[in-house]
Design a protein around this motif. Structure first.
Motif, mmCIF file in Angstrom:
data_model
loop_
_atom_site.group_PDB
_atom_site.id
_atom_site.type_symbol
_atom_site.label_atom_id
_atom_site.label_comp_id
_atom_site.label_asym_id
_atom_site.label_seq_id
_atom_site.Cartn_x
_atom_site.Cartn_y
_atom_site.Cartn_z
ATOM 1 N N ALA A 192 40.461 38.055 44.167
ATOM 2 C CA ALA A 192 40.316 36.810 43.412
ATOM 3 C C ALA A 192 39.083 36.037 43.863
ATOM 4 C CB ALA A 192 41.574 35.955 43.581
ATOM 5 N N ILE A 193 38.866 35.970 45.179
ATOM 6 C CA ILE A 193 37.705 35.248 45.702
ATOM 7 C C ILE A 193 36.423 36.000 45.384
ATOM 8 C CG2 ILE A 193 36.586 34.396 47.797
ATOM 9 C CD1 ILE A 193 39.429 34.001 48.954
ATOM 10 N N THR A 194 36.472 37.331 45.465
ATOM 11 C CA THR A 194 35.302 38.157 45.130
ATOM 12 C C THR A 194 34.853 37.913 43.701
ATOM 13 O OG1 THR A 194 35.945 39.905 46.675
ATOM 14 C CG2 THR A 194 34.434 40.520 44.910
ATOM 15 N N ALA A 195 35.806 37.889 42.790
ATOM 16 C CA ALA A 195 35.475 37.681 41.376
ATOM 17 C C ALA A 195 34.805 36.326 41.165
ATOM 18 C CB ALA A 195 36.739 37.785 40.522
ATOM 19 N N THR A 196 35.286 35.312 41.876
ATOM 20 C CA THR A 196 34.709 33.970 41.746
ATOM 21 C C THR A 196 33.287 33.938 42.285
ATOM 22 O OG1 THR A 196 36.883 32.935 41.929
ATOM 23 C CG2 THR A 196 34.971 31.550 42.385
ATOM 24 N N ILE A 197 33.078 34.530 43.466
ATOM 25 C CA ILE A 197 31.745 34.528 44.066
ATOM 26 C C ILE A 197 30.772 35.342 43.222
ATOM 27 C CG2 ILE A 197 30.381 35.256 46.070
ATOM 28 C CD1 ILE A 197 32.814 34.662 47.815
ATOM 29 N N THR A 198 31.215 36.487 42.730
ATOM 30 C CA THR A 198 30.356 37.342 41.915
ATOM 31 C C THR A 198 29.901 36.608 40.661
ATOM 32 O OG1 THR A 198 31.485 39.338 42.693
ATOM 33 C CG2 THR A 198 30.202 39.533 40.671
ATOM 34 N N ALA A 199 30.848 35.932 40.008
ATOM 35 C CA ALA A 199 30.525 35.242 38.758
ATOM 36 C C ALA A 199 29.634 34.035 38.990
ATOM 37 C CB ALA A 199 31.814 34.818 38.065
ATOM 38 N N ASP A 200 29.875 33.288 40.054
ATOM 39 C CA ASP A 200 29.205 32.008 40.244
ATOM 40 C C ASP A 200 27.925 32.081 41.072
ATOM 41 O OD1 ASP A 200 31.162 30.902 38.760
ATOM 42 O OD2 ASP A 200 32.219 29.928 40.403
ATOM 43 N N ALA A 201 27.788 33.106 41.886
ATOM 44 C CA ALA A 201 26.603 33.184 42.740
ATOM 45 C C ALA A 201 25.622 34.249 42.274
ATOM 46 C CB ALA A 201 27.015 33.467 44.181
ATOM 47 N N GLY A 202 25.999 34.998 41.238
ATOM 48 C CA GLY A 202 25.115 36.048 40.755
ATOM 49 C C GLY A 202 24.902 37.136 41.780
ATOM 50 N N THR A 217 45.113 32.136 44.293
ATOM 51 C CA THR A 217 44.573 32.204 42.930
ATOM 52 C C THR A 217 44.694 30.851 42.228
ATOM 53 O OG1 THR A 217 46.706 33.061 42.116
ATOM 54 C CG2 THR A 217 45.018 34.671 42.679
ATOM 55 N N GLY A 218 45.789 30.158 42.483
ATOM 56 C CA GLY A 218 45.943 28.829 41.911
ATOM 57 C C GLY A 218 44.896 27.867 42.434
ATOM 58 N N ALA A 219 44.541 28.000 43.717
ATOM 59 C CA ALA A 219 43.512 27.155 44.312
ATOM 60 C C ALA A 219 42.164 27.386 43.644
ATOM 61 C CB ALA A 219 43.407 27.441 45.811
ATOM 62 N N LEU A 220 41.847 28.639 43.374
ATOM 63 C CA LEU A 220 40.569 28.958 42.739
ATOM 64 C C LEU A 220 40.509 28.454 41.302
ATOM 65 C CD1 LEU A 220 40.110 32.604 44.069
ATOM 66 C CD2 LEU A 220 38.909 30.558 44.860
ATOM 67 N N ASP A 221 41.667 28.434 40.662
ATOM 68 C CA ASP A 221 41.726 27.992 39.264
ATOM 69 C C ASP A 221 41.882 26.477 39.120
ATOM 70 O OD1 ASP A 221 41.528 30.614 38.456
ATOM 71 O OD2 ASP A 221 43.700 30.886 38.200
#
Length: 209
Positions: free
Chosen positions: A141-151, A82-86
């Motif tokens: 955590a990775i799912t949330a990032t991909i969902t938000a950024d890739a639509g 999570t720290g890496a993603l942030d």
């Protein structure tokens, strides 16, 4: 006063938190070397330089001691991912940082990763649950990032996240088992480039403003 009594007196003066840390460090060495089943509380106590009664004052049994270690390292893995993603808003660097978090984890001194990825008591419900929680938290955590950024919808994003987690974990373990045949930074770059070409190429992520 004999040397043994002097050591015992010195040992008894440790604050509880310091004693617990000492016992966990000794236990990690023994569990990593022998696995759960072959590890003995006698050996852990001896390695920590305490008596068995002192060990049992802090941990009622071997499973409780193992779980304390497992929980600590599971939390470390989750925090690392999570720290890496942030750590950045650059999506390519995010992927690289997430992969790097797994390589850092398996490369950690004391081989803490064995408790999480190679536990010989995964069939124990509380152990299985803790390991699964760690994996799910990283995937979430990775799912949330991909969902938000890739639509992308959550189901597809989650499948990609599972693939990234799986590739990072397996590659990192293989790298360590092969005695680190290349520099860690290069290994991370290789795997993250592979992952980015799949995620960034097939599903372009949008840069953050």
């Amino acid at each position: 006063m004999s040397e043994t009594m002097q050591q015992g007196a010195k040992s008894a003066r440790l604050p509880r938190t310091a004693r617990r840390a000492q016992l966990l460090a000794a236990a990690q060495d023994v569990f990593a070397a022998n696995g759960y089943h072959a590890a003995a509380m006698d050996e852990i106590a001896e390695r920590a330089g305490v008596s068995k009664p002192v060990l049992y004052q802090h941990f009622p049994g071997k499973l409780e001691l193992y779980m304390a270690l497992l929980q600590t390292h599971a939390d470390e893995l989750i925090a690392g991912v999570t720290g890496a993603l942030d750590s950045t808003t650059d999506n390519k660097l995010r992927v690289q940082a997430a992969v790097g978090a797994y390589f850092d984890f398996v490369d950690h001194e004391g081989e803490a990763f064995r408790l999480v990825f190679q536990s010989d008591i995964r069939g124990e419900p509380v152990v299985h649950e803790t390991i699964e929680r760690a994996t799910k938290s990283c995937v979430d955590a990775i799912t949330a990032t991909i969902t938000a950024d890739a639509g992308m919808d959550e189901e597809r994003a989650r499948l990609l996240a599972v693939g990234l987690v799986g590739a990072s974990q397996v590659a990192a373990q293989s790298w360590l088992a092969s005695n680190r045949p290349i520099e860690k930074a290069e290994a991370v770059k290789l795997i993250s480039t592979l992952a980015w070409r799949g995620i960034g190429g097939g599903y372009p992520l949008q840069p953050h403003s």
